[in-house]
Scaffold this motif. Structure first.
Motif, PDB file in Angstrom:
ATOM      1  N   GLN A 209      16.175  35.343  23.938  1.00  0.00           N
ATOM      2  CA  GLN A 209      15.091  35.343  24.919  1.00  0.00           C
ATOM      3  C   GLN A 209      14.173  36.536  24.685  1.00  0.00           C
ATOM      4  OE1 GLN A 209      17.680  34.904  28.560  1.00  0.00           O
ATOM      5  NE2 GLN A 209      15.895  33.711  29.215  1.00  0.00           N
ATOM      6  N   GLU A 210      12.895  36.351  24.873  1.00  0.00           N
ATOM      7  CA  GLU A 210      11.944  37.452  24.747  1.00  0.00           C
ATOM      8  C   GLU A 210      11.972  38.335  25.984  1.00  0.00           C
ATOM      9  OE1 GLU A 210       8.093  36.037  23.858  1.00  0.00           O
ATOM     10  OE2 GLU A 210       8.642  35.146  21.924  1.00  0.00           O
ATOM     11  N   GLU A 211      12.162  37.752  27.153  1.00  0.00           N
ATOM     12  CA  GLU A 211      12.149  38.517  28.392  1.00  0.00           C
ATOM     13  C   GLU A 211      13.566  38.749  28.904  1.00  0.00           C
ATOM     14  OE1 GLU A 211       9.659  36.847  31.339  1.00  0.00           O
ATOM     15  OE2 GLU A 211       7.836  36.949  30.123  1.00  0.00           O
ATOM     16  N   THR A 212      13.775  39.946  29.458  1.00  0.00           N
ATOM     17  CA  THR A 212      15.053  40.298  30.055  1.00  0.00           C
ATOM     18  C   THR A 212      15.040  39.922  31.526  1.00  0.00           C
ATOM     19  OG1 THR A 212      15.342  42.126  28.509  1.00  0.00           O
ATOM     20  CG2 THR A 212      16.622  42.202  30.533  1.00  0.00           C
ATOM     21  N   ILE A 213      16.142  39.350  32.008  1.00  0.00           N
ATOM     22  CA  ILE A 213      16.259  38.980  33.415  1.00  0.00           C
ATOM     23  C   ILE A 213      16.710  40.215  34.186  1.00  0.00           C
ATOM     24  CG2 ILE A 213      17.387  37.446  35.062  1.00  0.00           C
ATOM     25  CD1 ILE A 213      17.961  35.583  32.605  1.00  0.00           C
ATOM     26  N   ARG A 214      15.997  40.561  35.261  1.00  0.00           N
ATOM     27  CA  ARG A 214      16.309  41.784  36.012  1.00  0.00           C
ATOM     28  C   ARG A 214      16.349  41.506  37.513  1.00  0.00           C
ATOM     29  NH1 ARG A 214      15.430  46.285  32.667  1.00  0.00           N
ATOM     30  NH2 ARG A 214      14.233  45.822  30.783  1.00  0.00           N
ATOM     31  N   GLU A 215      17.316  42.128  38.185  1.00  0.00           N
ATOM     32  CA  GLU A 215      17.385  42.151  39.642  1.00  0.00           C
ATOM     33  C   GLU A 215      17.790  43.563  40.056  1.00  0.00           C
ATOM     34  OE1 GLU A 215      16.692  39.859  41.841  1.00  0.00           O
ATOM     35  OE2 GLU A 215      16.461  38.076  40.566  1.00  0.00           O
ATOM     36  N   GLN A 216      17.528  43.934  41.314  1.00  0.00           N
ATOM     37  CA  GLN A 216      17.908  45.280  41.742  1.00  0.00           C
ATOM     38  C   GLN A 216      18.130  45.359  43.242  1.00  0.00           C
ATOM     39  OE1 GLN A 216      14.614  47.790  40.488  1.00  0.00           O
ATOM     40  NE2 GLN A 216      13.679  47.689  42.507  1.00  0.00           N
ATOM     41  N   ARG A 217      18.853  46.428  43.643  1.00  0.00           N
ATOM     42  CA  ARG A 217      19.019  46.824  45.036  1.00  0.00           C
ATOM     43  C   ARG A 217      18.619  48.292  45.138  1.00  0.00           C
ATOM     44  NH1 ARG A 217      19.815  42.121  44.858  1.00  0.00           N
ATOM     45  NH2 ARG A 217      21.575  40.905  45.650  1.00  0.00           N
ATOM     46  N   VAL A 218      17.933  48.646  46.205  1.00  0.00           N
ATOM     47  CA  VAL A 218      17.475  50.021  46.401  1.00  0.00           C
ATOM     48  C   VAL A 218      18.157  50.597  47.643  1.00  0.00           C
ATOM     49  CG1 VAL A 218      15.501  51.532  46.809  1.00  0.00           C
ATOM     50  CG2 VAL A 218      15.248  49.513  45.337  1.00  0.00           C
ATOM     51  N   TYR A 219      18.785  51.767  47.476  1.00  0.00           N
ATOM     52  CA  TYR A 219      19.445  52.452  48.587  1.00  0.00           C
ATOM     53  C   TYR A 219      18.585  53.649  48.975  1.00  0.00           C
ATOM     54  CZ  TYR A 219      23.243  49.715  46.594  1.00  0.00           C
ATOM     55  OH  TYR A 219      24.007  48.690  46.088  1.00  0.00           O
ATOM     56  N   GLN A 220      18.117  53.640  50.223  1.00  0.00           N
ATOM     57  CA  GLN A 220      17.170  54.674  50.658  1.00  0.00           C
ATOM     58  C   GLN A 220      17.046  54.660  52.178  1.00  0.00           C
ATOM     59  OE1 GLN A 220      13.106  53.960  49.414  1.00  0.00           O
ATOM     60  NE2 GLN A 220      12.505  56.099  49.627  1.00  0.00           N
ATOM     61  N   ARG A 221      16.696  55.818  52.737  1.00  0.00           N
ATOM     62  CA  ARG A 221      16.294  55.905  54.143  1.00  0.00           C
ATOM     63  C   ARG A 221      14.775  55.929  54.165  1.00  0.00           C
ATOM     64  NH1 ARG A 221      17.504  60.992  57.952  1.00  0.00           N
ATOM     65  NH2 ARG A 221      17.155  61.931  55.926  1.00  0.00           N
ATOM     66  N   VAL A 222      14.159  54.979  54.836  1.00  0.00           N
ATOM     67  CA  VAL A 222      12.699  54.832  54.855  1.00  0.00           C
ATOM     68  C   VAL A 222      12.167  55.248  56.219  1.00  0.00           C
ATOM     69  CG1 VAL A 222      10.749  53.256  54.601  1.00  0.00           C
ATOM     70  CG2 VAL A 222      12.792  52.963  53.166  1.00  0.00           C
ATOM     71  N   MET A 223      11.184  56.168  56.212  1.00  0.00           N
ATOM     72  CA  MET A 223      10.525  56.612  57.449  1.00  0.00           C
ATOM     73  C   MET A 223       9.176  55.909  57.582  1.00  0.00           C
ATOM     74  SD  MET A 223      12.594  58.868  58.683  1.00  0.00           S
ATOM     75  CE  MET A 223      13.848  60.075  58.247  1.00  0.00           C
ATOM     76  N   SER A 224       8.754  55.713  58.823  1.00  0.00           N
ATOM     77  CA  SER A 224       7.442  55.102  59.044  1.00  0.00           C
ATOM     78  C   SER A 224       6.613  55.952  59.992  1.00  0.00           C
ATOM     79  CB  SER A 224       7.590  53.685  59.601  1.00  0.00           C
ATOM     80  OG  SER A 224       8.250  53.704  60.843  1.00  0.00           O
ATOM     81  N   ASP A 225       5.287  55.752  59.930  1.00  0.00           N
ATOM     82  CA  ASP A 225       4.376  56.488  60.798  1.00  0.00           C
ATOM     83  C   ASP A 225       4.108  55.687  62.069  1.00  0.00           C
ATOM     84  OD1 ASP A 225       2.568  54.491  60.129  1.00  0.00           O
ATOM     85  OD2 ASP A 225       1.395  55.755  58.769  1.00  0.00           O
ATOM     86  N   SER A 226       3.173  56.158  62.866  1.00  0.00           N
ATOM     87  CA  SER A 226       2.898  55.523  64.165  1.00  0.00           C
ATOM     88  C   SER A 226       2.316  54.119  64.026  1.00  0.00           C
ATOM     89  CB  SER A 226       1.936  56.395  64.978  1.00  0.00           C
ATOM     90  OG  SER A 226       0.726  56.593  64.263  1.00  0.00           O
ATOM     91  N   GLU A 227       1.798  53.798  62.838  1.00  0.00           N
ATOM     92  CA  GLU A 227       1.256  52.454  62.588  1.00  0.00           C
ATOM     93  C   GLU A 227       2.287  51.544  61.938  1.00  0.00           C
ATOM     94  OE1 GLU A 227      -1.766  51.593  63.623  1.00  0.00           O
ATOM     95  OE2 GLU A 227      -2.009  53.619  64.436  1.00  0.00           O
ATOM     96  N   GLY A 228       3.504  52.059  61.757  1.00  0.00           N
ATOM     97  CA  GLY A 228       4.560  51.258  61.140  1.00  0.00           C
ATOM     98  C   GLY A 228       4.533  51.246  59.627  1.00  0.00           C
ATOM     99  N   ARG A 229       3.671  52.069  59.033  1.00  0.00           N
ATOM    100  CA  ARG A 229       3.572  52.112  57.574  1.00  0.00           C
ATOM    101  C   ARG A 229       4.634  53.042  56.997  1.00  0.00           C
ATOM    102  NH1 ARG A 229      -2.708  53.577  58.048  1.00  0.00           N
ATOM    103  NH2 ARG A 229      -1.618  55.161  59.293  1.00  0.00           N
ATOM    104  N   PRO A 230       5.268  52.657  55.881  1.00  0.00           N
ATOM    105  CA  PRO A 230       6.265  53.548  55.267  1.00  0.00           C
ATOM    106  C   PRO A 230       5.606  54.807  54.732  1.00  0.00           C
ATOM    107  CG  PRO A 230       5.820  51.650  53.845  1.00  0.00           C
ATOM    108  CD  PRO A 230       5.126  51.385  55.151  1.00  0.00           C
ATOM    109  N   ILE A 231       6.293  55.944  54.875  1.00  0.00           N
ATOM    110  CA  ILE A 231       5.782  57.232  54.402  1.00  0.00           C
ATOM    111  C   ILE A 231       6.372  57.503  53.023  1.00  0.00           C
ATOM    112  CG2 ILE A 231       5.598  59.690  54.898  1.00  0.00           C
ATOM    113  CD1 ILE A 231       6.063  58.964  57.850  1.00  0.00           C
ATOM    114  N   LEU A 232       5.513  57.728  52.048  1.00  0.00           N
ATOM    115  CA  LEU A 232       5.946  57.774  50.661  1.00  0.00           C
ATOM    116  C   LEU A 232       5.922  59.166  50.043  1.00  0.00           C
ATOM    117  CD1 LEU A 232       4.079  54.572  49.394  1.00  0.00           C
ATOM    118  CD2 LEU A 232       6.411  54.748  50.288  1.00  0.00           C
ATOM    119  N   GLU A 233       5.222  60.117  50.669  1.00  0.00           N
ATOM    120  CA  GLU A 233       5.101  61.450  50.080  1.00  0.00           C
ATOM    121  C   GLU A 233       5.842  62.476  50.918  1.00  0.00           C
ATOM    122  OE1 GLU A 233       1.212  62.699  48.955  1.00  0.00           O
ATOM    123  OE2 GLU A 233       0.555  60.662  48.421  1.00  0.00           O
TER     124      GLU A 233
END
Length: 308
Positions: A209-233
């Protein structure tokens, strides 16, 4: 904002009331004198939780220690995880725990955990108690002062274990079960800044196959602002922006996860199934400042036929 950063990265700034770090003592950052003048931590004092006795006596955990350079005081506090809490526990003005490593450790301790922060991050090694140019005390044990943390591959491999526990193949797909366990850390993984994450990646590769099959799980604590948007910095996380913990799927001490994947595969091809754990930290949410460490990997062969 500057005061908040300097609180932990250059704590002498608060002591000297100098937040324009031009003094060499402040520029030193977290130095020997600060940690060995620390005699207590009061987490309720969010602006300055450190109790210091600054003077000619320097405190440490070695009994009957001696130095030609200064007086030495024995301190059991230096063996306590509370000694680390002032910089590894922070609640912002909105009441949101941004750094929660110490409270995570308290939960671990309450459930029977018996390791302190120092036992994992400052293990005892054979060494001179002080610089041999000052005073030589041979054959003594001292705590290693490199203090490796989340950016250390060695520490990461001690914390999490990974195993591909099941493979089932049908004509068009393969079922994969992966076990991830926090077997070594006395806190959640990842811990520290919420911008840190651990990624479990599953890859199926075949020469056909030319392409590799990929899947993932991400473990993280995600914070959001007053508008519900995730904070990334990080700069936004530590200021007023975080008002809610949007999600938290980090792996607690002793916790075991069984992750399930279903990947599409060709019936007549051989595959290599590879699971990898990767630590990621991008404090500015930019690729050029990202830290990426692959620290645990396992692979198994999935054969449809033998090739000579």
């Amino acid at each position: 904002v500057r005061r908040l950063c300097l609180r932990c990265h250059a704590p002498a700034a608060a002591l000297l009331e100098d937040y324009e770090p031009e003094d060499p003592l402040i520029q030193e950052g977290v130095g020997c004198d600060f940690c060995h003048s620390l005699t207590g931590t009061v987490l309720a004092e969010t602006q300055n939780p450190f109790v210091l006795e600054v003077g000619s006596v320097k405190f440490g955990p070695v009994e009957d220690a001696d130095s030609n350079a200064h007086e030495v005081g024995h301190s059991e506090f230096h063996t306590s995880s509370l000694h680390c809490a002032g910089c590894h526990q922070y609640t912002n003005p909105n009441g949101i725990e941004i750094l929660s490593t110490y409270s995570e450790w308290r939960t671990y301790q309450a459930s029977g955990g018996d390791k302190s922060c120092q036992e994992c991050h400052m293990p005892l090694v054979m060494a001179n108690v002080v610089d041999p140019k000052v005073k030589r005390v041979e054959g003594s044990f001292v705590n290693l002062h490199k203090m490796p943390g989340g950016h250390s591959r060695d520490q990461l491999t001690k914390s999490l274990r990974l195993s591909i526990t099941e493979l089932k193949r049908s004509e068009k797909e393969v079922y994969v079960q992966v076990q991830v366990k926090n077997s070594g850390a006395g806190h959640s993984v990842p811990t520290g800044s919420p911008s840190r994450k651990v990624v479990l990646s599953l890859v199926a590769e075949t020469p056909g196959q030319e392409e590799t099959i990929r899947e993932q799980r991400v473990y993280q604590r995600v914070m959001s602002d007053s508008e519900g948007r995730p904070i990334l910095e990080d700069s936004d996380l530590f200021c007023m922006a975080a008002v809610k913990v949007a999600s938290d799927n980090r792996i607690a001490p002793g916790e075991e996860r069984l992750e399930e994947f279903v990947l599409p595969v060709l019936a007549d091809e051989n595959y290599t199934i590879r699971a990898t754990l990767t630590y990621l930290h991008s404090p500015h949410n930019r690729p050029e400042t990202e830290t990426r460490i692959d620290f645990f990997s396992e692979e198994k062969k999935l054969l449809a036929h033998w090739k000579r």
